[in-house]
Design a protein around this motif. Structure first.
Motif, PDB file in Angstrom:
ATOM      1  N   LEU A 178       0.817  -1.209   0.000  1.00 14.55           N
ATOM      2  CA  LEU A 178       0.000   0.000   0.000  1.00 14.55           C
ATOM      3  C   LEU A 178       0.857   1.267   0.000  1.00 14.55           C
ATOM      4  CD1 LEU A 178      -2.823  -1.086   2.462  1.00 14.55           C
ATOM      5  CD2 LEU A 178      -2.991  -0.795   0.007  1.00 14.55           C
ATOM      6  N   ALA A 201       0.233   4.368  -2.549  1.00 15.64           N
ATOM      7  CA  ALA A 201       0.078   5.760  -2.116  1.00 15.64           C
ATOM      8  C   ALA A 201       0.980   6.698  -2.898  1.00 15.64           C
ATOM      9  CB  ALA A 201       0.370   5.870  -0.618  1.00 15.64           C
ATOM     10  N   VAL A 203      -6.649   8.303  -4.931  1.00 18.70           N
ATOM     11  CA  VAL A 203      -5.557   8.569  -3.995  1.00 18.70           C
ATOM     12  C   VAL A 203      -5.364  10.084  -3.944  1.00 18.70           C
ATOM     13  CG1 VAL A 203      -3.099   8.210  -3.568  1.00 18.70           C
ATOM     14  CG2 VAL A 203      -4.456   6.371  -4.596  1.00 18.70           C
ATOM     15  N   PRO A 204      -5.231  10.697  -2.741  1.00 21.19           N
ATOM     16  CA  PRO A 204      -5.052  10.072  -1.423  1.00 21.19           C
ATOM     17  C   PRO A 204      -6.345   9.893  -0.623  1.00 21.19           C
ATOM     18  CG  PRO A 204      -4.595  12.402  -1.256  1.00 21.19           C
ATOM     19  CD  PRO A 204      -4.969  12.156  -2.702  1.00 21.19           C
ATOM     20  N   PHE A 264      -7.014   6.646   1.145  1.00 16.57           N
ATOM     21  CA  PHE A 264      -6.142   6.412   2.305  1.00 16.57           C
ATOM     22  C   PHE A 264      -6.568   7.250   3.507  1.00 16.57           C
ATOM     23  CE2 PHE A 264      -3.711   4.654  -1.074  1.00 16.57           C
ATOM     24  CZ  PHE A 264      -2.862   3.715  -0.516  1.00 16.57           C
ATOM     25  N   LEU A 310      -5.341  -0.836   5.700  1.00 12.01           N
ATOM     26  CA  LEU A 310      -4.558   0.338   6.054  1.00 12.01           C
ATOM     27  C   LEU A 310      -4.049   0.257   7.495  1.00 12.01           C
ATOM     28  CD1 LEU A 310      -6.771   3.065   4.347  1.00 12.01           C
ATOM     29  CD2 LEU A 310      -4.511   2.307   3.621  1.00 12.01           C
TER      30      LEU A 310
END
Length: 324
Positions: free
Chosen positions: A213, A217, A237-238, A241, A253
């Motif tokens: 991950l 990112a 992204v982001p 996240f 995550l």
């Protein structure tokens, strides 16, 4: 503009009544875009792209409402028609470079074979182009490697050769299936940097299948999170996240080691991805999900769009924190 459109893809092994290992999957990839596909082993990531490449053989059964690449219906293409596209405009780098290369032929021969098949280059022209490709993927003493066999190369160099073959015809879409799994950590970073440099230089779309991950990112524009053959979350992204919508995305995550600094134990998600014969009746994540309620165990949720992507969950997380 969409380069790849996959709608309602299913892949089964056995007969038409077998439980699908890829189930109702929708994916779209735009020109020049980097899309990451993430999920645990057994989630159907590699099988999805193998189906696109036409690499699912009997007893595998591939069905889709749409499996379209660059205007071509990949389900209807056969023989010579498919070979004009696969390996040229659509190419793939596989997990293990030591098995992706043919041990019986030299590196130069294998690259030249691709050049002859897709670009019509032969003799000195093919040899010169093969050398250029080895230099482009930063293989040291490239000229001396043309006559080397795969067993004479390290894992990192073998993967660079596989990448050189994959980009030989300057594809519009490159699929990288966990291209750094078999490599040392320092080599992993070099290979990822190389792939992204090539993606930017050639403005090709890149589908990156990975467990990492941190790499996602830093490299991807969008992410497809897969679980047990289904897409459970799609997002940018982001934002994905910072504000995951699906409990499975949240669990992935939380399992990043940096997120457990100071804790006694690394955060984990109990259980395993269900197989073909132990699928729960309701939501496929429900036996492992800390948020599961009664209806989660009774029904399977659909993939529902939201302001910044889509999520497959009756009780998605963090939706109220978004600004549409």
């Amino acid at each position: 503009m969409s380069l790849l459109n996959i709608k309602n893809l299913s892949v089964r092994f056995g007969d038409a009544n077998a439980v699908p290992v890829v189930d109702g999957l929708d994916i779209e990839v735009n020109e020049g875009e980097v899309l990451a596909i993430v999920g645990e082993s057994g989630s159907g990531k590699s099988v999805t792209m193998m189906a696109l490449m036409g690499l699912i053989e009997a007893p595998g059964i591939v069905k889709a409402d749409q499996l379209q690449f660059d205007g071509h219906d990949m389900l209807s293409l056969k023989g010579k028609q498919r070979r004009k596209i696969v390996g040229k405009d659509l190419s793939m780098v596989f997990q293990d470079p030591m098995t992706a290369l043919n041990p019986s032929f030299t590196v130069g021969y294998q690259i030249e074979e691709v050049l002859q098949q897709h670009l019509g280059l032969k003799g000195k022209a093919a040899r010169a182009r093969a050398l250029q490709l080895l230099e482009r993927v930063e293989i040291p003493a490239a000229a001396s490697r043309l006559d080397a066999y795969p067993h004479q190369l390290s894992g990192g160099m073998s993967q660079r050769v596989a990448i050189a073959m994959a980009i030989a015809a300057e594809p519009k879409l490159l699929i990288a299936d966990e291209p750094t799994t078999a490599l040392d950590v320092t080599i992993q970073a070099q290979i990822m940097e190389l792939l992204l440099d090539l993606q930017r230089e050639q403005n090709m779309a890149l589908v990156l299948i990975t467990h990492d991950l941190a790499v996602v990112a830093e490299t991807a524009q969008r992410v497809c999170v897969m679980y047990a053959g289904q897409a459970v979350e799609l997002g940018h992204v982001p934002m994905l996240f910072d504000s995951p919508k699906h409990p499975y995305t949240e669990a992935l995550l939380k399992a990043i080691p940096e997120h457990s600094l100071g804790a006694k134990r690394l955060a984990t998600l109990p259980g395993i991805v269900p197989g073909r014969f132990d699928r729960p009746h309701g939501c496929l994540l429900s036996p492992r999900c800390p948020y599961a309620q009664a209806d989660c165990k009774a029904q399977r949720p659909d993939l529902v769009p939201h302001a910044h992507g889509a999520v497959r969950c009756f009780y998605p997380l963090n939706l109220n924190s978004e600004v549409a």
